[in-house]
Design a protein around this motif. Structure first.
Motif, mmCIF file in Angstrom:
data_model
loop_
_atom_site.group_PDB
_atom_site.id
_atom_site.type_symbol
_atom_site.label_atom_id
_atom_site.label_comp_id
_atom_site.label_asym_id
_atom_site.label_seq_id
_atom_site.Cartn_x
_atom_site.Cartn_y
_atom_site.Cartn_z
ATOM 1 N N GLN A 328 0.822 -1.205 0.000
ATOM 2 C CA GLN A 328 0.000 0.000 0.000
ATOM 3 C C GLN A 328 0.863 1.264 0.000
ATOM 4 O O GLN A 328 0.583 2.215 -0.736
ATOM 5 N N ARG A 331 2.161 1.837 -3.425
ATOM 6 C CA ARG A 331 1.159 2.444 -4.312
ATOM 7 C C ARG A 331 0.952 3.921 -3.983
ATOM 8 O O ARG A 331 0.891 4.776 -4.862
ATOM 9 N N THR A 332 0.837 4.210 -2.678
ATOM 10 C CA THR A 332 0.602 5.595 -2.262
ATOM 11 C C THR A 332 1.729 6.507 -2.728
ATOM 12 O O THR A 332 1.492 7.579 -3.291
ATOM 13 N N GLU A 555 -2.061 -9.614 -1.348
ATOM 14 C CA GLU A 555 -1.783 -8.356 -2.027
ATOM 15 C C GLU A 555 -2.837 -8.073 -3.090
ATOM 16 O O GLU A 555 -3.365 -6.970 -3.192
ATOM 17 N N LYS A 559 -5.579 -5.080 -3.167
ATOM 18 C CA LYS A 559 -5.555 -4.128 -4.269
ATOM 19 C C LYS A 559 -6.936 -4.044 -4.920
ATOM 20 O O LYS A 559 -7.437 -2.956 -5.195
ATOM 21 N N HIS A 562 -9.299 -2.260 -2.725
ATOM 22 C CA HIS A 562 -8.969 -0.844 -2.812
ATOM 23 C C HIS A 562 -9.535 -0.234 -4.089
ATOM 24 O O HIS A 562 -10.042 0.891 -4.094
ATOM 25 N N VAL A 579 -4.003 -0.011 6.890
ATOM 26 C CA VAL A 579 -4.655 -0.164 5.592
ATOM 27 C C VAL A 579 -5.559 1.030 5.272
ATOM 28 O O VAL A 579 -6.319 1.492 6.109
ATOM 29 N N ASP A 580 -5.457 1.512 4.069
ATOM 30 C CA ASP A 580 -6.137 2.747 3.691
ATOM 31 C C ASP A 580 -7.035 2.554 2.473
ATOM 32 O O ASP A 580 -6.561 2.478 1.350
ATOM 33 N N VAL A 581 -8.342 2.427 2.711
ATOM 34 C CA VAL A 581 -9.304 2.340 1.616
ATOM 35 C C VAL A 581 -10.380 3.392 1.885
ATOM 36 O O VAL A 581 -11.374 3.115 2.554
#
Ligand code: ADP
Ligand code: MG
Length: 715
Positions: A328, A331-332, A555, A559, A562, A579-581
């Motif tokens: 994550q 990706r960020t 993973e 993803k 997300h 975790v960030d969704v």
């Protein structure tokens, strides 16, 4: 026996037979010192022995007497085992009652004498001593109790060692003990009103009054915290002498970078960033903890720090506790700096990937990636701790970032630093930034994490709505699901957290205890996934995630969730941290009573990350008042700090920090709740180091401190 020393072997003492010393050895007690540091866990006040004829209702008393009769019976109505004994002394008799402790019958023997401590209770007009604690004595010491005035130490009675036996052993040793030199300087003892070591040991074992015992306990707590503080401060001083690469950025450049970020930083983010920028701009290594509530936006601060490092041609190792989180972050950060051409790599056990700017992303072998890192061709390397431990060598590591720092203790941090490339060569140490979303209670920040400088993000990005949190009654489960469906129809997503992966199994013929029955009722990810995907939400897209899945699989699930390819994610606590969704607005927690407050807080932090109203629904397997009260503090606490303090209060510092070692013994653990004592130890350590930085003027203290450091290091 005169001239006993702390190092004297117990087996060499008169009266310690081989059988007794074997028992002691099983507890790790070999020397006089070991024995004297085996502290009582409570005291009994036999100076207040009350004759049975003078007992009054509701009194907490100690009674000395003989067991006249003892039996255990079962009550059929409530299915309780009741043990009853009649205790007599010269003035009368009283009944003692124990519930569901049938073994008491085997311990207390008719015709033998005991001390009993408990409360005089009345029910159904019968007066009795309720579940008293007991201890065998030789016989009633007529009027003798006054002579042996003072408190009687009660030791944890394990493996056949009785309190009585220990007292018998310890008393003469204390009498014959050679004067002990105290390693705590006298001024410090005086200033903090602490007894000297010798006196404290005596009072710990045989206090005349409660205050003596408390004073002694305080001294030992102080001593340990004081050593820990010395350790923190010397670490800090030592670090301040190590060379580090100066990582600087022109002010205008920094402003332009911040300007280009996808959103405007909060005031608090800016302040924290400034503190970090200042530290990086030193030729001494930064050692800073960035703490901030879940969702307060720490990642982006870390990203800017990494960018600054890259501007100085230095590399950044960005480490996360799980692969999911590492991916994550990768990706960020590639999204925050889409045109970064210095190379951003993802390096975990199961996945390696490289981003070269402007959307150019390649997968490459680990060997290739290692080579590129060693050549300095990749500036930002994101991964699990494997990147530091698996002998990846960096061309020029300028910055090490560790996310979710609260999981690591002092010793792991020390190990990380020690392993950092360059540590044993003459090269510079990397700057060190750790991040934690579990706010650290003040006392811990000053002790266990006391070697770190602190930056705190105190606000959430604007527009966030408070997460509406509800404890859901089981009868309202259907209604709750209806609500979830409504949210999903509006385009939102939901998490469902379960306390275990597999359903509980029962062996053939296994007898089910209450605890086992409870455990069987716990929802598992696999069952819950089946139930939700087939029965409750057959028309929605449900997926599961748990620790037994392969890294790549986890993973891709994360993803896809997300990216909105699923509506509901059923998961274990693997999603606990970070975790960030943002589109997920519902967090359902099954078996909420199974989790600690800080953990629940972390779960809840997975939602409320956008401008949509979010919800957290708690299902509890237990309806006990205590559980509900604990869960309710999640509803009322204003912020993570308040909750962290409460969590520590309820579960104790040891639990609060999980299994990680603090290097502190029990006497000091309790003291971690005492902010005044913590501050006093810090002040004392500061003062002494400011006059005597290498402690050469305090040889006894230096000796003890070296021993302490060795112990901390070994853990
Ligand atoms: P945490 O501090 O828990 O690690 P994150 O860094 O994951 O939080 O950030 C939480 C979310 O908030 C992310 O989606 C991030 O993009 C967003 N965010 C961070 N800072 C800001 C800001 N200043 N304004 C708006 N959104 C922000
Ligand atoms: Mg985070």
């Amino acid at each position: 026996m005169a001239g006993t020393q702390l190092t004297t072997e117990l087996s060499a003492l008169q009266g310690v037979g081989p059988k007794f010393s074997a028992k002691l050895q099983r507890l790790g007690i070999r020397t006089v010192g070991d024995l004297l540091w085996h502290f009582p866990f409570r005291y009994e006040d036999y100076s207040k022995v009350v004759p049975i004829g003078e007992l009054g209702i509701d009194q907490s008393v100690t009674v000395q007497g003989m067991i006249n009769q003892i039996t255990t019976r079962r009550t059929w109505k409530k299915n309780l085992l009741i043990t009853e004994a009649i205790i007599v002394d010269e003035t009368g008799g009283i009944k003692a009652v124990w519930f569901n402790q049938p073994y008491v019958t085997n311990i207390l023997k008719q015709g033998h004498y005991y001390n009993f401590a408990g409360k005089i209770t009345r029910s159904n007009r019968e007066v009795y001593l309720a579940s008293p604690s007991y201890e065998q004595i030789d016989s009633v010491r007529k009027g003798d109790a006054k002579h042996t005035a003072g408190l009687i130490p009660i030791y944890p009675e394990t493996r056949g060692l009785t309190s009585k036996g220990l007292r018998f052993l310890i008393k003469p040793i204390l009498k014959n003990l050679e004067p002990l030199q105290d390693f705590i300087p006298e001024e410090i003892l005086k200033e903090n009103k602490l007894p000297s070591l010798h006196v404290a040991l005596k009072r710990m074992h045989f206090p005349l009054q409660t205050a003596d015992a408390q004073g002694a306990k305080k001294r030992f707590a102080f001593e340990n915290l004081f050593l820990l503080q010395l350790n923190n401060l010397t670490l800090k001083m030592r670090l301040a002498q190590e060379p580090a690469l100066r990582l600087s950025i022109p002010e205008a450049d920094l402003a332009a970078t911040v300007q280009k970020l996808p959103f405007q930083l909060t005031t608090s983010q800016k302040e924290s960033l400034n503190e970090i920028v200042k530290d990086l701009n030193q030729d001494r290594p930064m050692n800073r903890l960035l703490q901030g509530d879940v969702g307060s936006g720490k990642t982006i601060i870390a990203a800017v720090a990494a960018l600054i490092a890259s501007r100085n041609n230095a590399q950044t190792a960005f480490m996360a506790p799980t692969e999911v989180l590492a991916s994550q972050h990768y990706r960020t950060i590639t999204k925050i700096f889409p045109d970064f051409e210095g190379g951003i790599a993802l390096f975990t056990a199961t996945k390696t990937q490289l981003y070269r700017g402007n959307g150019a992303e390649t997968e490459l072998t680990k060997a290739k990636l290692r080579k590129e890192i060693a050549a300095g061709n990749i500036k930002i390397i994101i991964g699990t701790h494997a990147i530091i431990q698996k002998s990846v060598s960096f061309a020029s590591l300028g910055l090490a970032i560790v996310d979710e720092q609260h999981r690591f203790g002092v010793s792991q941090r020390a190990a990380l630093l020690a392993q950092a490339p360059g540590h044993d060569t003459n090269r510079a140490l990397p700057h060190f930034l750790s991040m934690s979303a579990t706010p650290i209670p003040r006392t811990l920040a000053l002790t266990v994490f006391g070697d770190l400088d602190l930056s705190t993000i105190t606000e959430l990005p604007p527009g966030r709505k408070e997460v509406i949190t509800k404890i859901v009654d089981p009868v309202n489960r259907k209604k709750a699901y209806g609500f979830v469906r409504e949210q999903i129809t509006q385009g939102r997503q939901a998490f469902v957290i379960c306390p275990r992966i597999e359903p509980g199994a029962v062996k053939e013929g296994e007898i089910l205890t209450e605890a086992k029955k409870k455990a069987l009722e716990l929802k598992s990810v696999k069952e819950e996934f089946e139930r939700l995907s087939k029965k409750v939400f057959p028309d929605l897209r449900v997926v599961m995630l748990h620790g037994k899945m392969k890294g790549a699989e986890k993973e891709s699930v994360m993803k896809d969730f997300h990216d909105g390819k699923y509506d509901i994610l059923v998961s274990t606590s693997v999603i606990e941290v970070g975790v960030d969704v943002p589109n997920a607005t519902i967090m359902i927690i099954e078996g909420a009573d199974r989790f600690g407050l800080s953990q629940l807080y972390q779960f809840r932090g997975r939602v409320g990350r956008s401008t949509h109203q979010s919800f957290c629904l708690l299902f509890s397997g237990s309806e006990s008042a205590g559980t509900i009260k604990r869960l309710e503090s999640l509803l009322t606490a204003k912020n993570g700090f308040e909750l962290a303090e409460k969590d520590m209060e309820i579960r104790g510092p040891g639990q609060f920090m999980g299994e990680q070692q603090t290097g502190l013994p029990d006497v000091a653990m309790d003291a971690l709740q005492d902010i005044l004592l913590v501050k006093a130890t810090r002040d004392a350590a500061k003062e002494i180091l400011s006059n005597d930085p290498d402690l050469s003027g305090h040889p006894a203290l230096l000796n003890k401190f070296t021993e302490f450091q060795r112990k901390v290091h070994l853990e």
